[in-house]
Write a protein that holds these residues in place. Structure first.
Motif, PDB file in Angstrom:
ATOM      1  N   ASP A 190      43.130  66.310 108.121  1.00 33.71           N
ATOM      2  CA  ASP A 190      44.047  65.857 109.171  1.00 33.71           C
ATOM      3  C   ASP A 190      45.066  64.872 108.607  1.00 33.71           C
ATOM      4  N   LYS A 191      44.602  63.943 107.772  1.00 32.23           N
ATOM      5  CA  LYS A 191      45.510  62.961 107.172  1.00 32.23           C
ATOM      6  C   LYS A 191      46.491  63.632 106.211  1.00 32.23           C
ATOM      7  N   VAL A 192      46.006  64.630 105.460  1.00 34.73           N
ATOM      8  CA  VAL A 192      46.904  65.348 104.548  1.00 34.73           C
ATOM      9  C   VAL A 192      47.964  66.092 105.354  1.00 34.73           C
ATOM     10  N   GLN A 193      47.567  66.671 106.487  1.00 39.24           N
ATOM     11  CA  GLN A 193      48.545  67.343 107.343  1.00 39.24           C
ATOM     12  C   GLN A 193      49.576  66.349 107.874  1.00 39.24           C
ATOM     13  N   GLN A 194      49.121  65.158 108.274  1.00 38.74           N
ATOM     14  CA  GLN A 194      50.041  64.114 108.738  1.00 38.74           C
ATOM     15  C   GLN A 194      51.000  63.698 107.619  1.00 38.74           C
ATOM     16  N   LEU A 195      50.484  63.612 106.399  1.00 43.62           N
ATOM     17  CA  LEU A 195      51.306  63.288 105.241  1.00 43.62           C
ATOM     18  C   LEU A 195      52.372  64.360 105.028  1.00 43.62           C
ATOM     19  N   CYS A 196      51.978  65.624 105.126  1.00 45.97           N
ATOM     20  CA  CYS A 196      52.939  66.729 104.994  1.00 45.97           C
ATOM     21  C   CYS A 196      53.999  66.653 106.094  1.00 45.97           C
ATOM     22  N   GLU A 221      62.770  72.663 101.133  1.00 47.13           N
ATOM     23  CA  GLU A 221      61.987  71.694 100.361  1.00 47.13           C
ATOM     24  C   GLU A 221      60.704  71.261 101.062  1.00 47.13           C
ATOM     25  N   LYS A 222      60.430  71.826 102.236  1.00 45.34           N
ATOM     26  CA  LYS A 222      59.258  71.422 103.006  1.00 45.34           C
ATOM     27  C   LYS A 222      57.965  71.755 102.262  1.00 45.34           C
ATOM     28  N   VAL A 223      56.868  71.164 102.718  1.00 46.87           N
ATOM     29  CA  VAL A 223      55.567  71.332 102.068  1.00 46.87           C
ATOM     30  C   VAL A 223      54.507  71.694 103.103  1.00 46.87           C
ATOM     31  N   GLN A 224      53.402  72.222 102.612  1.00 46.78           N
ATOM     32  CA  GLN A 224      52.246  72.491 103.469  1.00 46.78           C
ATOM     33  C   GLN A 224      50.982  72.477 102.625  1.00 46.78           C
ATOM     34  N   LYS A 246      54.701  58.826  99.484  1.00 43.56           N
ATOM     35  CA  LYS A 246      54.096  58.360 100.733  1.00 43.56           C
ATOM     36  C   LYS A 246      52.564  58.329 100.694  1.00 43.56           C
ATOM     37  N   ALA A 247      51.956  58.957  99.729  1.00 49.60           N
ATOM     38  CA  ALA A 247      50.494  59.134  99.717  1.00 49.60           C
ATOM     39  C   ALA A 247      49.732  57.820  99.815  1.00 49.60           C
ATOM     40  N   LYS A 248      50.151  56.812  99.068  1.00 51.67           N
ATOM     41  CA  LYS A 248      49.437  55.519  99.089  1.00 51.67           C
ATOM     42  C   LYS A 248      49.481  54.893 100.482  1.00 51.67           C
ATOM     43  N   SER A 249      50.605  55.026 101.185  1.00 57.20           N
ATOM     44  CA  SER A 249      50.704  54.440 102.523  1.00 57.20           C
ATOM     45  C   SER A 249      49.791  55.160 103.523  1.00 57.20           C
ATOM     46  N   PHE A 250      49.376  56.367 103.179  1.00 59.13           N
ATOM     47  CA  PHE A 250      48.413  57.104 104.008  1.00 59.13           C
ATOM     48  C   PHE A 250      46.983  56.841 103.549  1.00 59.13           C
TER      49      PHE A 250
END
Length: 172
Positions: free
Chosen positions: A10-16, A27-30, A55-59
């Motif tokens: 869920d957090k990885v999806q929010q990061l994406c 340039e989008k990601v999934q 952004k990963a560290k902030s998540f």
């Protein structure tokens, strides 16, 4: 492609989603690989991957690891390759396997050659459901598996899911 370590799906999806707000459509990601809880791979455009990394560290991700790949595998961005792959598979004879093939697309066993062809084509654009695939194998009685090639990533994932599993690494 980048591995995200230390977040749930869920957090990885929010990061994406957060990264996708900052980049153009191309340039989008999934999420491309659902490896195991705490280990997911994200694929897409280079700029999107860079935003994910930033952004990963902030998540609260523990770390990110950039993966060297030729393209955004297992995502919708591979749609242009789909028709060519479907064409190649339609011209390929696949016999009914002696044991069912567990697909990484849906983590289900398949034995029908035409279904296997369709699933193989979908694999290029569908996220890899590795965690669910391993759970399916374990529920069907998997007691020993083999990891081919250098490294022990798969062994580590299987062991995280079932500490009693036997995994042997075979490296040339």
């Amino acid at each position: 492609m980048v591995s995200i370590i230390g977040l749930d799906s869920d957090k990885v999806q929010q990061l994406c989603d957060a990264a996708n707000e900052e980049v153009e459509e191309a340039e989008k990601v999934q999420i491309a690989n659902f490896l195991c809880n705490g280990n997911y791979a994200v694929s897409g455009g280079v700029k999107g991957i860079e935003v994910v990394e930033a952004k990963a560290k902030s998540f609260k991700a523990r770390t990110t690891v950039r993966l060297t790949v030729a393209g955004p595998a297992h995502t919708r961005f591979m749609d242009p390759a789909l028709s060519q792959l479907e064409s190649a598979l339609s011209a390929t004879e696949i016999k009914t396997p002696r044991i069912p093939v567990i697909s990484n697309v849906d983590a289900q066993p398949h034995a029908d050659p035409e279904t296997i062809k369709k699933i193989l084509a979908r694999q290029v654009t569908s996220p890899v459901q590795w965690e669910t695939t391993v759970k399916t194998l374990l529920s069907r009685g998997l007691v020993k598996s083999y990891e081919l090639g250098p490294g022990k990533v798969i062994a580590g994932i299987v062991k995280r899911m079932d500490k009693t599993s036997l995994v042997e690494n075979i490296c040339a």
